[in-house]
Design an enzyme around this catalytic site. Structure first.
Site, PDB file in Angstrom:
ATOM      1  N   GLU A 225     -24.581  -9.608 -34.827  1.00 36.44           N
ATOM      2  CA  GLU A 225     -24.139  -8.391 -34.156  1.00 36.44           C
ATOM      3  C   GLU A 225     -24.305  -8.576 -32.656  1.00 36.44           C
ATOM      4  O   GLU A 225     -24.940  -9.529 -32.192  1.00 36.44           O
ATOM      5  CB  GLU A 225     -24.935  -7.178 -34.635  1.00 36.44           C
ATOM      6  CG  GLU A 225     -26.411  -7.226 -34.292  1.00 36.44           C
ATOM      7  CD  GLU A 225     -27.200  -6.059 -34.857  1.00 36.44           C
ATOM      8  OE1 GLU A 225     -26.646  -5.306 -35.676  1.00 36.44           O
ATOM      9  OE2 GLU A 225     -28.371  -5.917 -34.490  1.00 36.44           O
ATOM     10  N   HIS A 263     -28.937  -1.562 -33.486  1.00 33.66           N
ATOM     11  CA  HIS A 263     -30.348  -1.941 -33.502  1.00 33.66           C
ATOM     12  C   HIS A 263     -30.932  -2.052 -32.093  1.00 33.66           C
ATOM     13  O   HIS A 263     -30.212  -2.189 -31.111  1.00 33.66           O
ATOM     14  CB  HIS A 263     -30.518  -3.299 -34.193  1.00 33.66           C
ATOM     15  CG  HIS A 263     -30.251  -3.255 -35.652  1.00 33.66           C
ATOM     16  ND1 HIS A 263     -29.356  -4.091 -36.262  1.00 33.66           N
ATOM     17  CD2 HIS A 263     -30.751  -2.478 -36.636  1.00 33.66           C
ATOM     18  CE1 HIS A 263     -29.330  -3.837 -37.557  1.00 33.66           C
ATOM     19  NE2 HIS A 263     -30.158  -2.865 -37.810  1.00 33.66           N
TER      20      HIS A 263
END
Length: 306
Positions: A225, A263
């Protein structure tokens, strides 16, 4: 074969008496995981009874009904009594560092840390300590690890997929589940959700090395990511050390520029850490990268067919 976790693994649950610990212990038992003990210093000598419902590829081997799991006062006591070699941690962030250190001091082979919101300073400290003692950590802030048909430690649903020949390593929990579902027709040796925090115990490179060495894993799927440079470093490792085909997906192609997404580790600085930069680095190392999870799964399927 499986990576880090197999049918012989004996698991203790730190925080088993809490609501999350109880919920996921019941699911792990239903998946055929050999959960042998819980740990809670305040409830040592007690036990917890679970209503086990078989699920997943091991369902036929799991007996439905009540299972009583003993609770010990420390990880060392639980290990001494049961021969456990794996611990999974479901405790609040403030107590996570102490729980990890306790598991490391007991010389567990593998410690899986599910807890979200662990301070980075704590993660840095216990990761450094675990590495000095030779203990493998997965997490924190992760779904855990599953070797379908063998064992499941963490919060991954056990009935998404069965055993097969793909190894999966992923920063994202939900994308782990989706990729398992997309490729359920082929199946997996092991699926590792490494977590998306800035400091984690197992990184992409660790999993790539383990899958490269596993004779049953024929293809590796790597999910990253935006943020950081873990995927770029993994691309360099793949170029130099991995002979098996690798298929990649990087979450965040549509992330607005300059905005922190997802995150705590997903922080983009300039062009570094963008999905496009990671995609280019991986492709330069020979990795086929999909723009969506479904496209990524199709790439994996095509490689295995050829």
């Amino acid at each position: 074969m499986a990576v880090y976790l197999d049918e012989t693994s004996k698991v203790i649950v730190q925080g088993m008496t809490g609501s999350e610990g109880q919920k996921h212990t019941r699911r792990m038992l239903g998946a055929g995981t050999k959960v042998v003990a819980g740990v809670n210093p305040r409830k040592a000598g007690s036990s917890v009874t679970f209503d086990v419902q078989p699920a997943g590829p091991m369902a036929e081997q799991v007996q439905a009904g009540e299972v009583e799991i003993p609770v010990y006062g420390s990880v060392q006591e639980a290990k001494d009594a049961t021969g456990a070699n794996v611990s999974v941690i479901f405790v609040p962030p403030a107590f996570t560092k102490a729980a990890v250190v306790e598991a490391v001091d007991a010389a567990m082979d593998l410690v899986v840390i599910i807890t979200e919101g662990v301070p980075v300073a704590d993660s840095t400290e216990f990761f450094t300590y675990a590495r000095s003692k030779g203990v493998r950590l997965i997490g924190p802030n992760c779904p855990g690890i599953i070797s379908p048909g063998q064992s499941n430690v963490g919060i991954t649903p056990p009935d998404i997929t069965g055993p097969g020949k793909i190894g999966l390593v992923s920063k994202s929990g939900t994308l782990t589940y989706q990729m398992m579902y997309e490729l359920r027709d082929i199946g997996f040796t092991t699926c590792i959700g490494i977590g998306g925090d800035p400091v984690i115990g197992t990184i992409h490179i660790d999993a790539l090395k383990a899958f490269e060495e596993d004779p049953e894993t024929e293809l590796i799927v790597m999910i990253g990511e935006i943020g950081g440079d873990a995927e770029e470093r993994a691309a360099e490792y793949i170029r130099e050390h991995v002979t098996k085909p690798v298929v990649g997906y990087v979450a965040g192609f549509t992330a607005p520029e300059g905005k922190t997404m997802g995150h705590a580790g997903a922080i983009v600085s300039g062009s570094s850490g963008t999905a496009q930069a990671k995609k280019e680095a991986l492709e330069a190392a020979g990795v086929k990268v999909g723009k969506t999870p479904t496209e990524t799964a199709n790439l994996a399927r095509e490689i295995l067919k050829s």
